[in-house]
Motif scaffolding. Structure first.
Motif, PDB file in Angstrom:
ATOM      1  N   LYS A   9       1.332  -1.141   0.232  1.00  0.00           N
ATOM      2  CA  LYS A   9      -0.274  -0.059   0.452  1.00  0.00           C
ATOM      3  C   LYS A   9       0.990   1.315  -0.121  1.00  0.00           C
ATOM      4  CE  LYS A   9      -4.028  -1.978   0.347  1.00  0.00           C
ATOM      5  NZ  LYS A   9      -5.385  -2.388  -0.169  1.00  0.00           N
ATOM      6  N   LEU A  10       0.142   2.360  -0.290  1.00  0.00           N
ATOM      7  CA  LEU A  10       1.069   3.224  -0.958  1.00  0.00           C
ATOM      8  C   LEU A  10       1.044   4.591   0.271  1.00  0.00           C
ATOM      9  CD1 LEU A  10       0.545   4.073  -3.975  1.00  0.00           C
ATOM     10  CD2 LEU A  10       2.331   2.466  -3.326  1.00  0.00           C
ATOM     11  N   PHE A  11       1.941   5.475   1.177  1.00  0.00           N
ATOM     12  CA  PHE A  11       1.407   5.952   2.099  1.00  0.00           C
ATOM     13  C   PHE A  11       2.363   7.380   1.871  1.00  0.00           C
ATOM     14  CE2 PHE A  11       1.852   7.792   6.048  1.00  0.00           C
ATOM     15  CZ  PHE A  11       0.343   7.076   6.886  1.00  0.00           C
ATOM     16  N   SER A  12       2.321   7.998   2.229  1.00  0.00           N
ATOM     17  CA  SER A  12       3.513   9.223   1.573  1.00  0.00           C
ATOM     18  C   SER A  12       3.220  10.375   3.002  1.00  0.00           C
ATOM     19  CB  SER A  12       2.444  10.447   0.588  1.00  0.00           C
ATOM     20  OG  SER A  12       3.167  11.423   0.229  1.00  0.00           O
ATOM     21  N   ARG A  69       6.702  11.779  -6.007  1.00  0.00           N
ATOM     22  CA  ARG A  69       6.607  11.537  -7.096  1.00  0.00           C
ATOM     23  C   ARG A  69       7.407  10.241  -7.593  1.00  0.00           C
ATOM     24  NH1 ARG A  69       8.069  15.263 -10.782  1.00  0.00           N
ATOM     25  NH2 ARG A  69       9.359  13.950 -12.038  1.00  0.00           N
ATOM     26  N   ALA A  70       7.851   9.638  -6.858  1.00  0.00           N
ATOM     27  CA  ALA A  70       8.113   8.185  -6.680  1.00  0.00           C
ATOM     28  C   ALA A  70       5.884   7.612  -6.431  1.00  0.00           C
ATOM     29  CB  ALA A  70       8.954   7.609  -6.215  1.00  0.00           C
ATOM     30  N   LEU A  71       5.486   7.818  -5.319  1.00  0.00           N
ATOM     31  CA  LEU A  71       5.142   6.791  -5.156  1.00  0.00           C
ATOM     32  C   LEU A  71       2.871   7.299  -6.633  1.00  0.00           C
ATOM     33  CD1 LEU A  71       4.139   7.412  -1.258  1.00  0.00           C
ATOM     34  CD2 LEU A  71       4.461   5.303  -2.551  1.00  0.00           C
ATOM     35  N   LEU A 128       5.161   4.687 -18.357  1.00  0.00           N
ATOM     36  CA  LEU A 128       4.172   5.341 -16.923  1.00  0.00           C
ATOM     37  C   LEU A 128       4.965   6.539 -16.022  1.00  0.00           C
ATOM     38  CD1 LEU A 128       3.253   1.593 -15.722  1.00  0.00           C
ATOM     39  CD2 LEU A 128       1.652   3.412 -16.743  1.00  0.00           C
ATOM     40  N   SER A 129       6.701   6.997 -16.913  1.00  0.00           N
ATOM     41  CA  SER A 129       6.898   7.425 -15.472  1.00  0.00           C
ATOM     42  C   SER A 129       6.230   9.341 -15.898  1.00  0.00           C
ATOM     43  CB  SER A 129       8.266   7.851 -16.097  1.00  0.00           C
ATOM     44  OG  SER A 129       8.008   7.990 -17.612  1.00  0.00           O
ATOM     45  N   ASP A 130       5.478   9.339 -16.998  1.00  0.00           N
ATOM     46  CA  ASP A 130       4.491  10.596 -16.493  1.00  0.00           C
ATOM     47  C   ASP A 130       4.119  11.370 -15.696  1.00  0.00           C
ATOM     48  OD1 ASP A 130       5.698  10.333 -19.448  1.00  0.00           O
ATOM     49  OD2 ASP A 130       4.420  10.418 -20.615  1.00  0.00           O
ATOM     50  N   ALA A 131       3.594   9.620 -14.899  1.00  0.00           N
ATOM     51  CA  ALA A 131       2.757   9.807 -13.215  1.00  0.00           C
ATOM     52  C   ALA A 131       3.280  10.486 -12.257  1.00  0.00           C
ATOM     53  CB  ALA A 131       2.199   8.795 -12.774  1.00  0.00           C
ATOM     54  N   GLU A 139       1.996  13.772 -12.520  1.00  0.00           N
ATOM     55  CA  GLU A 139       0.297  14.230 -12.567  1.00  0.00           C
ATOM     56  C   GLU A 139      -0.277  13.645 -11.329  1.00  0.00           C
ATOM     57  OE1 GLU A 139      -0.610  10.409 -14.905  1.00  0.00           O
ATOM     58  OE2 GLU A 139       0.476  11.424 -16.479  1.00  0.00           O
ATOM     59  N   GLU A 140      -0.992  15.312 -10.640  1.00  0.00           N
ATOM     60  CA  GLU A 140      -1.376  14.904  -9.456  1.00  0.00           C
ATOM     61  C   GLU A 140      -2.893  14.170  -9.015  1.00  0.00           C
ATOM     62  OE1 GLU A 140      -1.700  19.320  -8.041  1.00  0.00           O
ATOM     63  OE2 GLU A 140       0.242  19.534  -8.060  1.00  0.00           O
ATOM     64  N   ALA A 141      -3.293  13.829 -10.196  1.00  0.00           N
ATOM     65  CA  ALA A 141      -4.184  13.218 -10.171  1.00  0.00           C
ATOM     66  C   ALA A 141      -4.531  11.244  -9.513  1.00  0.00           C
ATOM     67  CB  ALA A 141      -4.971  12.892 -11.126  1.00  0.00           C
TER      68      ALA A 141
END
Length: 212
Positions: free
Chosen positions: A40-43, A66-68, A120-123, A126-128
């Motif tokens: 799971k992701l956690f910033s 950015r990496a997340l 996918l590096s463009d993500a 992308e703040e979305a």
């Protein structure tokens, strides 16, 4: 099918060295005890928003976010296994090789090395994707509150108790890793248990470089 009690949610930010150490221990334990790990992701940037923290941590946390975002895009396309692979690549590169993980060209290299779509590096910009990260974090915060960071583990596939930690340096391995897990579970399932802590006296010790 893996039983719910044999599944854990593990929350990570790629720039946290303590989280990286614990994540490798979690993989070791998971392999030995046949535990399914949901990554799971956690910033750290988001959880620390508005808090008075040193500027160098703010820079690191921005790198992590950015990496997340890229990690969120990878999970959408490649699932949990893909996310696990990406974390290993990112963590190895950042913590063992002392290399960047947030620049566009570097992210493309990371993705290609994992056989992921380089686009996918463009993500990263992308703040979305922040909504996806925030949704993961909301699940964790509902279990542990806001006075936490990573590593963060929630038992029973996200339905059980959740905790910040454990934090150690270096991580135990083999039989010792399982023994610590079993003790962690006993403590974690004890009603009213909240904290066990002492001052860290060593820097992060990462152990062997993972195969990526």
């Amino acid at each position: 099918m893996v039983a719910l009690k044999d599944t854990v949610d593990f929350y990570w930010d790629p720039v946290c060295p303590w989280c990286w150490i614990t994540s490798r221990w979690m993989i070791d334990v998971g392999n030995q005890k046949q535990i399914q790990v949901n990554w799971k992701l956690f910033s750290l940037k988001k959880i620390n928003a508005g808090r008075d923290i040193p500027d160098h941590f703010k820079i690191l946390h921005e790198i992590g976010l950015r990496a997340l975002r890229v990690a969120a895009a990878v999970r959408k396309k490649y699932g949990n296994d893909g996310l696990a692979k990406l974390y290993t690549i990112m963590g190895t590169r950042y913590h063992h090789d002392s290399e960047d993980i947030d620049e566009p060209d570097i992210l493309k290299e990371i993705l290609k090395s994992g056989s992921f779509a380089a686009r996918l590096s463009d993500a990263a910009d992308e703040e979305a994707w922040d909504k996806i990260i925030a949704a993961d974090m909301d699940q964790a915060i509902a279990k542990v509150g806001t006075d936490v960071g990573v590593p963060l583990i929630v038992l029973d596939g996200g339905e059980g108790p959740g905790f910040f930690g454990p934090v150690f340096s270096p991580a135990p391995s083999g039989k010792a890793a399982v023994e610590l897990w079993d003790a962690f579970i006993i403590a974690g399932r004890t009603p009213g248990f909240f904290e066990l802590k002492r001052t860290r006296e060593v820097d992060p010790i990462f152990g062997e470089r993972p195969d990526v």
